[in-house]
Design an enzyme around this catalytic site. Sequence first.
Site, PDB file in Angstrom:
ATOM      1  N   GLY A  49       0.941  -1.231  -0.084  1.00  9.42           N
ATOM      2  CA  GLY A  49       0.023   0.105  -0.075  1.00  9.42           C
ATOM      3  C   GLY A  49       0.677   1.208   0.067  1.00  9.42           C
ATOM      4  N   ASP A 104       1.141   3.376   4.698  1.00 14.68           N
ATOM      5  CA  ASP A 104       0.144   4.102   3.737  1.00 14.68           C
ATOM      6  C   ASP A 104      -0.987   4.111   4.741  1.00 14.68           C
ATOM      7  OD1 ASP A 104      -0.781   1.333   4.187  1.00 14.68           O
ATOM      8  OD2 ASP A 104      -1.563   1.067   2.214  1.00 14.68           O
ATOM      9  N   ASP A 107      -5.180   1.432  10.419  1.00 16.59           N
ATOM     10  CA  ASP A 107      -6.497   1.182  10.736  1.00 16.59           C
ATOM     11  C   ASP A 107      -6.691   0.636  11.968  1.00 16.59           C
ATOM     12  OD1 ASP A 107      -9.151   0.615   9.373  1.00 16.59           O
ATOM     13  OD2 ASP A 107      -8.639  -1.449   9.448  1.00 16.59           O
ATOM     14  N   ASP A 163      -5.602  -0.320  -2.056  1.00 18.13           N
ATOM     15  CA  ASP A 163      -6.468  -1.024  -3.072  1.00 18.13           C
ATOM     16  C   ASP A 163      -7.771  -1.587  -2.385  1.00 18.13           C
ATOM     17  OD1 ASP A 163      -4.991  -3.121  -1.338  1.00 18.13           O
ATOM     18  OD2 ASP A 163      -5.831  -4.538  -2.490  1.00 18.13           O
ATOM     19  N   ARG A 169      -5.188   0.702  -6.798  1.00 16.08           N
ATOM     20  CA  ARG A 169      -3.811   1.309  -6.558  1.00 16.08           C
ATOM     21  C   ARG A 169      -3.289   2.489  -7.385  1.00 16.08           C
ATOM     22  NH1 ARG A 169      -2.074  -1.976  -2.299  1.00 16.08           N
ATOM     23  NH2 ARG A 169      -2.399  -4.190  -2.655  1.00 16.08           N
TER      24      ARG A 169
HETATM   25  P1  IMP Z   1      -4.206  -2.536  10.211  1.00 15.37           P
HETATM   26  O1  IMP Z   1      -3.223  -3.448  10.412  1.00 15.37           O
HETATM   27  O2  IMP Z   1      -5.749  -2.723  10.491  1.00 15.37           O
HETATM   28  O3  IMP Z   1      -3.748  -0.934  10.792  1.00 15.37           O
HETATM   29  O4  IMP Z   1      -4.196  -2.236   8.576  1.00 15.37           O
HETATM   30  C1  IMP Z   1      -3.378  -1.746   7.916  1.00 15.37           C
HETATM   31  C2  IMP Z   1      -3.248  -2.261   6.514  1.00 15.37           C
HETATM   32  O5  IMP Z   1      -4.674  -2.589   5.972  1.00 15.37           O
HETATM   33  C3  IMP Z   1      -2.874  -1.060   5.716  1.00 15.37           C
HETATM   34  O6  IMP Z   1      -1.494  -0.893   5.697  1.00 15.37           O
HETATM   35  C4  IMP Z   1      -3.819  -1.319   4.327  1.00 15.37           C
HETATM   36  O7  IMP Z   1      -2.901  -1.922   3.410  1.00 15.37           O
HETATM   37  C5  IMP Z   1      -4.838  -1.892   4.730  1.00 15.37           C
HETATM   38  N1  IMP Z   1      -6.051  -0.960   4.767  1.00 15.37           N
HETATM   39  C6  IMP Z   1      -6.402  -0.657   5.974  1.00 15.37           C
HETATM   40  N2  IMP Z   1      -7.459   0.366   5.777  1.00 15.37           N
HETATM   41  C7  IMP Z   1      -7.899   0.518   4.470  1.00 15.37           C
HETATM   42  C8  IMP Z   1      -8.513   1.165   3.631  1.00 15.37           C
HETATM   43  O8  IMP Z   1      -9.423   1.940   4.105  1.00 15.37           O
HETATM   44  N3  IMP Z   1      -8.168   0.887   2.193  1.00 15.37           N
HETATM   45  C9  IMP Z   1      -7.373   0.174   1.914  1.00 15.37           C
HETATM   46  N4  IMP Z   1      -6.629  -0.541   2.602  1.00 15.37           N
HETATM   47  C10 IMP Z   1      -6.780  -0.345   3.763  1.00 15.37           C
HETATM   48 MG    MG Z   2      -0.179  -1.148   3.938  1.00 14.45          MG
END
Ligand code: IMP
Ligand code: MG
Length: 180
Positions: A49, A104, A107, A163, A169
């Site tokens: 990402g 990127d 979340d 994506d 992307r």
């Molecule tokens: P986390 O581990 O839940 O913090 O998620 C992080 C990863 O999930 C990021 O590096 C993104 O690749 C993907 N991600 C989280 N939210 C989104 C979104 O809204 N759109 C696309 N990819 C996301």
């Molecule tokens: Mg990512």
Amino acid sequence: MSEIIHVHDKSFVPYLSSGEIIEKVKVLADHINHEYKGRKPLFISILNGSFMFSSDLFKLINIDAEICFIKLASYKGTRSSGQVITAIGLDTDLTDRDIIIVEDIIDTGKTLSQFLPQVYNQRPSSLKIAVLLHKPDATIFPVKIDYTCFTIPNKFVVGYGLDYNGLGRNLAQLYQLKED
Ligand code: IMP
Ligand code: MG
């Protein structure tokens, strides 16, 4: 700026223009150029990402700096799968280095909170985290973020490297999932 786009089965509306994004990336680059003057930081870009964000940011770095890439993934569709897979690992020695992690989006925080111990284990001399997007309302695993370009609501976004199931992307700007 008003056109709706379709990615797989979902509709998205324009959210952040490429101009708005690059403006924030410039502010971040200026900050890093100033703070790391004379220190040769090592950027760790988390694929997939963050490839576009890392590229735009790194082009604006005007001090000596290195970059390496790792690949982590936790997402399936528009939801975090909860499992973080390391597809390409760290191949660079981080000992006594000034590390800047480039991600990127944060979340739930799971991806980074699982990766950070690997970094700390190598005893870098400093560690900072730079993210393009942060969704504070989605936090499950809190991570201390040092630089955030945009704080956004807990809604799925695509574009600028991010994506939806592999697509989107290549979009130069960010789009947000359209409410039905
Ligand atoms: P986390 O581990 O839940 O913090 O998620 C992080 C990863 O999930 C990021 O590096 C993104 O690749 C993907 N991600 C989280 N939210 C989104 C979104 O809204 N759109 C696309 N990819 C996301
Ligand atoms: Mg990512």
